[in-house]
Design an enzyme around this catalytic site. Structure first.
Site, PDB file in Angstrom:
ATOM      1  N   ASP A   1     -10.139  11.272  11.988  1.00  0.00           N
ATOM      2  CA  ASP A   1     -10.197  10.806  10.601  1.00  0.00           C
ATOM      3  C   ASP A   1     -10.926   9.464  10.519  1.00  0.00           C
ATOM      4  OD1 ASP A   1      -9.799  11.265   7.946  1.00  0.00           O
ATOM      5  OD2 ASP A   1      -7.774  10.470   7.878  1.00  0.00           O
TER       6      ASP A   1
ATOM      7  N   GLY B   1       0.828  -1.204   0.000  1.00  0.00           N
ATOM      8  CA  GLY B   1       0.000   0.000   0.000  1.00  0.00           C
ATOM      9  C   GLY B   1       0.852   1.238   0.000  1.00  0.00           C
TER      10      GLY B   1
END
Length: 956
Positions: free
Chosen positions: A758, A641
């Site tokens: 978040d 990732g």
């Protein structure tokens, strides 16, 4: 001795004066931070004080930076949070810097004093953030010639002071937004805006009749080259201030409104290349009309309108393939401004008669492919072109008249600025001879006129007028320009006039960056206005300038310093050497302290404990060489990732345990103290629904975090179908409960309490048994005892999930996470992104929700997979809870602890045990989940496009 002391005091005073900061410390820090982000900044950036030493492109007032104008600088980089901390900024112009780009961050909405936002010809892409509508002072918004996608934000309708709106030449799509009720804005609210420039996009749908009203003061309406459909609304005729109207190259259909005749100030009307039908309306009242384009439509077969000769200002009439029939009246050619008539591919017949009163400006009459049988002209010889090819008059045997053959391509030279009573030099290298016959490196670019009031490009008068006007505007000393040159006027396929422009430097053979910035800014901000006798709206595209002169001019302080040094002689030099020695010694000590401060682990012995070293609980320090071994030297095969911070690698410890190793890239490195604070915070977090920090690495300039490995990707991957995991209702409830427990732990049991900031589906990871784990603490904020209740902080988060109360007040509380969690819950039941195709999921649910109907009338937006294999019992109560979370006021939202209890109750109501483990390895997901990417970049959380919902607000 007294003179030496005097000189010493004098030098010290000068030194103190030089280093005294004239710029607000926060503004100065922001500008210096930009130096790390942007390449090719002017050479005097970083030298002295930004305001006091006049950094190129920086304007100041009372120690505050109020303008940042750096167009045409060859800058490279992105707009970062540092810019958005310049709270007094009024002008931001970065035009003609193709290397400045990326997405436009939502934090642009923080610049509440911004008046001009000008980003013409840069490299921006992705959606225009909705926060652009929260800039109350904005007058000029120019985002043209970029790669912006997505819809036009309806929030732009809030900009009541907007004068200039240019979004042309992008890839915007969707319908033109208009208001919906008294609280939902649209472009129809912009009654004081003079310019709507939306050409060359992909806008679609009908033109809303609500867009126009008699209150509007619009003068330029440019919607050419889009995908608009439907009829032209009759409300257009209410905007009597209009001067240039372009709807050409769309898919408009239907009948033209009869009240177009009311637009008495329109000079240019472009309606070509649509599917318009019906009769032509009478345009007699359009007394100012210079240019009329109606080609390639399907108007009813009709005789040449009798009102054509009434258009006294007409210069250009182009009506190819529009079903015109009958005979052109001779009086039409008596219009004294007439230059170009193109009526090809119609059914005109009879005799073409041109009488003695014809316009002396006529250049061409092109009537190819009609049925004209005769041609008579009283003047005998004529100098303009008449083309009657493929008409009966030219099919007679032996017809040899010149009007029966196509003229050869025009070989006449196009306009070019002549030398000014001198002989041009043959210049060396890349230099060009100026109109004054001086070799230099000019600043070049193209002027693109989107409207013009003449059609004869061989006519020198308009170009000479423009050249004189440019020379007068850019004269020395206001601008460092010696002369101006125009070349090669031509029409492009969009019916824009293009002109090559060269501006030559004054007194030198090249410009410095200050000069280029001033010139480019005059074009980008539309300070320069061309002669309106001939030219309409324009845009300038500056070329990259390669020849900047070396170094900035000396500041007044440095000149004064040189003079003093020369006068003082050897005594001052001796004193300066002493001071230099002292300064060097202090700088060395300061550097040593800075090194220790930037590396708080420098003297850390893991076997000992002290207050100055990381207080870690359950996490350890890894060596960089160790991690290279565990990841096979960070090979691509172990790359699982990436994101704005850097990359994540799969690693295998000697024990066989899999770990996720998050390695920050150079541009994302924190200060050492901040990194130490983060790992201390994360090492204290231990909960089964929170991803665990196992260790860190801080050596050789690296900042690396080592986490537990979570194999089944993110909740976002599963909801979007990317992971192959199918989530029925029971699994979604289980995931929601786990995530809620994780966030509740952060709020209520962590020490100190933590606000995540978040919460979103990409930050909820799923383990091998589909247990939810809250991840990514990059934006998290610990709450100390002195901050209980709320903490004032710069807004950070992700658009779509962001708490509007936090955004407006900058007061962060735990209820901000609750709001984000409510959006996440709606995402769980719909599998839709928070903002998708311009629609906000919270608003969509509110609009559709009807508690008197089954499933609250939400069937059309619920994910069809939600009932796979199970019932969806408890869905309505789950939606109720989500909507409580997204209440406007934080005081009306539940706590995370309360939410955990409600979700547990919902599960029990659905016949589920909230404390049972998830099924181990179901065939519905286990195989498909192999190889999934639980640590991918947010921008890949959903398939397709560049979703606004995953754009982080994360200032540096």
């Amino acid at each position: 001795m007294g003179s030496v002391v005097w000189l010493f005091l004098l030098v010290v005073s000068i030194h103190i004066y030089i280093i005294a900061a004239a710029t607000n410390p926060d503004d100065a820090s922001a500008l210096r931070s930009l130096m790390d982000e942007w390449k090719n900044l002017p050479s005097n950036w970083g030298s002295g004080d930004p305001c006091d030493d006049k950094w190129v492109g920086t304007g100041c007032r009372d120690s505050r930076v109020i303008s940042l104008k750096l167009p045409g600088m060859k800058l490279e980089g992105r707009l970062t949070g540092d810019v958005f901390s310049l709270s007094e900024l009024q002008e931001l112009d970065l035009s003609y810097n193709e290397g400045i780009g990326g997405s436009l961050p939502p934090t642009i909405g923080n610049l509440k004093n911004l008046i001009n936002l000008i980003l013409v010809g840069c490299g921006f892409f992705g959606p225009i953030p909705d926060t652009i509508g929260s800039l109350p002072q904005l007058r000029v918004l120019s985002l043209n010639s970029n790669g912006f996608t997505g819809p036009i934000p309806r929030s732009i309708g809030n900009l009541s002071n907007l004068y200039w709106l240019d979004l042309a030449d992008n890839q915007l799509h969707g319908e033109i937004p208009v208001s919906d009720g008294p609280t939902t804005p649209g472009l129809d609210w912009l009654i004081h805006t003079k310019h709507f420039h939306f050409g060359k996009n992909q806008l679609s749908g009908p033109i809303p009749s609500k867009l126009f009203s008699s209150e509007m003061t619009l003068i330029h309406l440019l919607l050419e080259s889009n995908r608009l459909s439907g009829a032209l609304p009759s409300t257009l005729g209410l905007v009597k201030s209009l001067e240039v109207v372009r709807f050409d190259n769309n898919s408009l259909n239907g009948v033209l409104p009869s009240n177009l005749n009311n637009l008495t100030s329109v000079h240019d009307l472009f309606l070509s290349n649509n599917r318009l039908t019906g009769p032509l309306p009478n345009l007699t009242g359009m007394s100012s009309l210079n240019t009329l384009y109606l080609s390639n439509n399907s108007f009813n077969s009709t005789d040449v309108p009798s009102w054509f000769p009434a258009l006294a200002s007409l210069t250009t009439l182009v009506m190819e393939n529009t079903q015109l029939t009958g005979q052109i009246p001779a009086s039409f050619f008596n219009l004294q401004q007439l230059q170009t008539v193109v009526l090809k591919h119609n059914n005109l017949d009879g005799s073409l008669d041109i009488g003695p009163g014809m316009s002396n400006q006529l250049e061409i009459i092109d009537l190819q492919s009609n049925s004209i049988t005769d041609f008579n002209i009283t003047a005998g010889e004529y100098t303009f072109e008449i083309i009657l090819v493929d008409n009966p008059v030219c099919r007679e045997s032996g017809a040899t008249n010149r009007y029966c053959t196509l003229p050869p391509p025009d070989s006449s030279p196009f306009y070019s600025t002549p030398p000014q009573n001198c002989q041009p030099y043959l210049c060396s290298s890349d230099q060009i001879s100026s109109p004054r016959c001086r070799c230099a490196y000019p600043f070049t670019g193209k002027l693109q006129f989107r409207g013009l009031f003449f059609s004869n490009l061989q006519n020198r008068t308009p170009f000479e007028s423009l050249e004189q006007d440019l020379t007068q505007f850019f004269k020395f000393p206001e601008f460092p320009v010696d002369s101006v040159s125009l070349r090669n006027p031509r029409m492009d396929p969009y019916q824009y006039l293009l002109l090559d422009l060269e501006l030559f430097p004054y007194g030198e053979d090249r410009f410095n960056k200050t000069g280029i910035s001033a010139i480019a800014s005059a074009f980008s901000s539309q300070d320069y206005k061309p002669p309106d006798t001939y030219f309409g709206p324009y845009v300038f595209r500056g070329d990259s300038y390669e020849y900047f002169s070396d170094g900035p001019a000396h500041s007044s302080k440095s000149i004064a310093g040189i003079a003093i040094g020369a006068a003082a002689g050897a005594s001052v030099l001796f004193v300066l050497l002493i001071l230099a020695g002292i300064y060097a010694y202090r700088q060395r000590k300061r550097a040593e302290r800075a090194t220790l401060e930037s590396n708080p682990f420098a003297h850390w012995d893991p076997k000992k404990s002290s207050g100055s070293i990381p207080q870690l609980k359950g996490a350890r320090c890894f060596g960089f060489e160790e991690l290279k071994k565990y990841t096979n030297n960070f090979t691509e095969a172990n790359d699982i990732g990436s994101g704005g911070y850097g990359k994540v690698y799969r690693g295998t410890l000697p024990t066989g345990e899999l770990v996720a190793i998050k390695r920050a890239q150079q541009g994302s490195l924190q200060g050492g103290v901040e990194f130490k604070t983060e790992i201390e915070l994360l090492s204290r977090v231990h909960h089964k629904n929170v991803v665990s920090l196992l260790g860190f690495c801080f050596e050789l300039g690296e900042q690396i975090l080592i986490y537990e490995y979570v194999p089944n990707g993110s909740l976002s991957d599963s909801l979007s179908g990317k992971s192959g995991i199918r989530l029925d209702w029971s699994r979604r409830l289980k995931i929601a409960l786990g995530a809620a427990r994780g966030v509740a732990y952060l709020h209520e049991l962590a020490n100190p309490p933590i606000i995540h900031r978040d919460i979103k589906s990409t930050n909820i990871l799923l383990d091998e048994r589909l247990n939810a784990k809250v991840a990514d603490f990059g934006l998290s904020k610990p709450m100390g005892d002195s901050e209980k209740g709320h903490v004032s902080t710069q807004v950070k988060g992700t658009m779509g999930y962001l708490d509007p109360e936090y955004y407006m007040t900058q007061q962060l509380t735990e209820k901000s996470d609750v709001y984000s969690f409510g959006v996440l819950m709606l995402e769980i039941v719909t599998a839709r992104r928070p903002i998708e195709r311009g629609k906000y999921i919270v608003r969509e649910v509110r609009m559709l929700m009807d508690k008197t109907k089954s499933s609250y009338n939400l069937q059309q937006i619920l994910d069809p997979s939600i009932s796979f294999g199970t019932s969806s019992k408890g869905l309505e109560r789950f939606v109720d809870l989500a909507m409580r979370c997204v209440e406007e006021s934080g005081a009306d939202r539940p706590t995370m602890g309360e939410m955990v209890k409600v979700i547990e109750d919902i599960m029990q109501m659905a016949g589920m045990n909230p404390n049972a483990e998830s099924a181990a390895s179901s065939a519905t997901y286990e195989d498909a989940a192999k190889g999934s990417n639980p640590y991918g970049d947010e921008s890949f959380a959903y398939s397709g496009g560049f979703p606004m919902s995953v754009t982080k607000i994360e200032p540096h």
